[in-house]
Design a protein around this motif. Structure first.
Motif, PDB file in Angstrom:
ATOM      1  N   ILE A 140       0.838  -1.210   0.000  1.00  0.00           N
ATOM      2  CA  ILE A 140       0.000   0.000   0.000  1.00  0.00           C
ATOM      3  C   ILE A 140       0.871   1.258   0.000  1.00  0.00           C
ATOM      4  N   SER A 141       1.940   1.264   0.803  1.00  0.00           N
ATOM      5  CA  SER A 141       2.844   2.420   0.819  1.00  0.00           C
ATOM      6  C   SER A 141       3.503   2.616  -0.540  1.00  0.00           C
ATOM      7  N   ALA A 142       3.978   1.533  -1.124  1.00  0.00           N
ATOM      8  CA  ALA A 142       4.633   1.632  -2.429  1.00  0.00           C
ATOM      9  C   ALA A 142       3.656   2.112  -3.498  1.00  0.00           C
ATOM     10  N   LEU A 143       2.423   1.594  -3.469  1.00  0.00           N
ATOM     11  CA  LEU A 143       1.410   2.039  -4.435  1.00  0.00           C
ATOM     12  C   LEU A 143       1.069   3.514  -4.244  1.00  0.00           C
ATOM     13  N   ALA A 144       0.963   3.957  -2.990  1.00  0.00           N
ATOM     14  CA  ALA A 144       0.696   5.381  -2.737  1.00  0.00           C
ATOM     15  C   ALA A 144       1.820   6.235  -3.312  1.00  0.00           C
ATOM     16  N   GLY A 145       3.056   5.806  -3.118  1.00  0.00           N
ATOM     17  CA  GLY A 145       4.190   6.530  -3.687  1.00  0.00           C
ATOM     18  C   GLY A 145       4.161   6.550  -5.204  1.00  0.00           C
ATOM     19  N   ALA A 149       3.869   9.710  -7.629  1.00  0.00           N
ATOM     20  CA  ALA A 149       4.892   9.923  -8.662  1.00  0.00           C
ATOM     21  C   ALA A 149       4.275  10.041 -10.052  1.00  0.00           C
ATOM     22  N   ILE A 150       3.239   9.258 -10.322  1.00  0.00           N
ATOM     23  CA  ILE A 150       2.592   9.314 -11.638  1.00  0.00           C
ATOM     24  C   ILE A 150       1.937  10.678 -11.860  1.00  0.00           C
ATOM     25  N   GLY A 151       1.347  11.248 -10.805  1.00  0.00           N
ATOM     26  CA  GLY A 151       0.699  12.549 -10.926  1.00  0.00           C
ATOM     27  C   GLY A 151       1.626  13.737 -10.755  1.00  0.00           C
ATOM     28  N   TRP A 152       2.891  13.455 -10.474  1.00  0.00           N
ATOM     29  CA  TRP A 152       3.858  14.524 -10.233  1.00  0.00           C
ATOM     30  C   TRP A 152       4.243  15.173 -11.548  1.00  0.00           C
ATOM     31  N   PRO A 153       4.439  16.449 -11.654  1.00  0.00           N
ATOM     32  CA  PRO A 153       4.465  17.513 -10.655  1.00  0.00           C
ATOM     33  C   PRO A 153       3.132  18.224 -10.463  1.00  0.00           C
TER      34      PRO A 153
END
Length: 184
Positions: A140-145, A149-153
């Motif tokens: 879950i933590s990795a998926l949240a990251g 990251a996908i929506g960044w910036p």
């Protein structure tokens, strides 16, 4: 230092008399969390300013500490470290949107790295009970990251504010629960 049974009862008794303050603080934190949810951009900027102040203070402390170090090599290490912290703190104040972009990226990287590590640790402890929960929390933590990251910036203008709002609301409910438990 450990508390004996009598000292613990005394401490709880003294705290019990202040149960209303816990509830009041909890309600206040809930209100602040609601305000933060209402404007995630302002909450993000506020988060960046807090980080900026902390970095600026840490930089000043390290610069002062540098003058207390007796060897030249360590003096320059602490001085450089303090100057970098202070510059980063000023950077956060000068351009909070760019700072939020950097902090959001670092958050995404940290979530992915800690999530993968946590999943690996949990998987390596397979025979022990509860290993699946550790793996699930890591995933879950990795998926949240990864989602961050996908929506960044683009998401940098609201992600930090969202984390702040969620934290304020959870802290608020926690203080209310502790206060009401003390009342009983």
């Amino acid at each position: 230092m450990t508390l004996n049974s009598d000292a613990l009862k005394t401490a709880i008794g003294q705290t019990r008399a202040k149960w209303g303050w816990f509830v009041a603080l909890g309600v206040l934190l809930l209100i602040f969390g609601g305000i933060a949810f209402g404007n995630l951009f302002i909450a993000t900027v506020a988060s960046v300013y807090v980080v900026g102040w902390l970095m600026l203070m840490a930089g000043v402390i390290e610069i002062v500490h540098a003058f207390g170090v007796k060897t030249w090599g360590r003096f320059f290490y602490w001085l450089l470290s303090g100057l970098l912290y202070a510059v980063a703190g000023f950077f956060a104040f000068d351009n909070p949107l760019l700072a939020s972009t950097v902090l959001t990226f670092l958050l995404a990287v940290a979530l992915v790295a800690s999530g993968v590590l946590r999943a690996w640790v949990g998987y390596s402890h397979r025979p022990e009970s509860g290993w699946g929960w550790v793996v699930a929390a890591g995933i879950i933590s990795a998926l949240a990251g990864l989602i961050i990251a996908i929506g960044w910036p683009v998401n940098s203008v609201w992600v930090l504010g969202l984390f702040l709002a969620i934290d304020l609301i959870f802290q608020g409910w926690t203080f209310i629960a502790v206060g009401l438990a003390l009342k009983k």
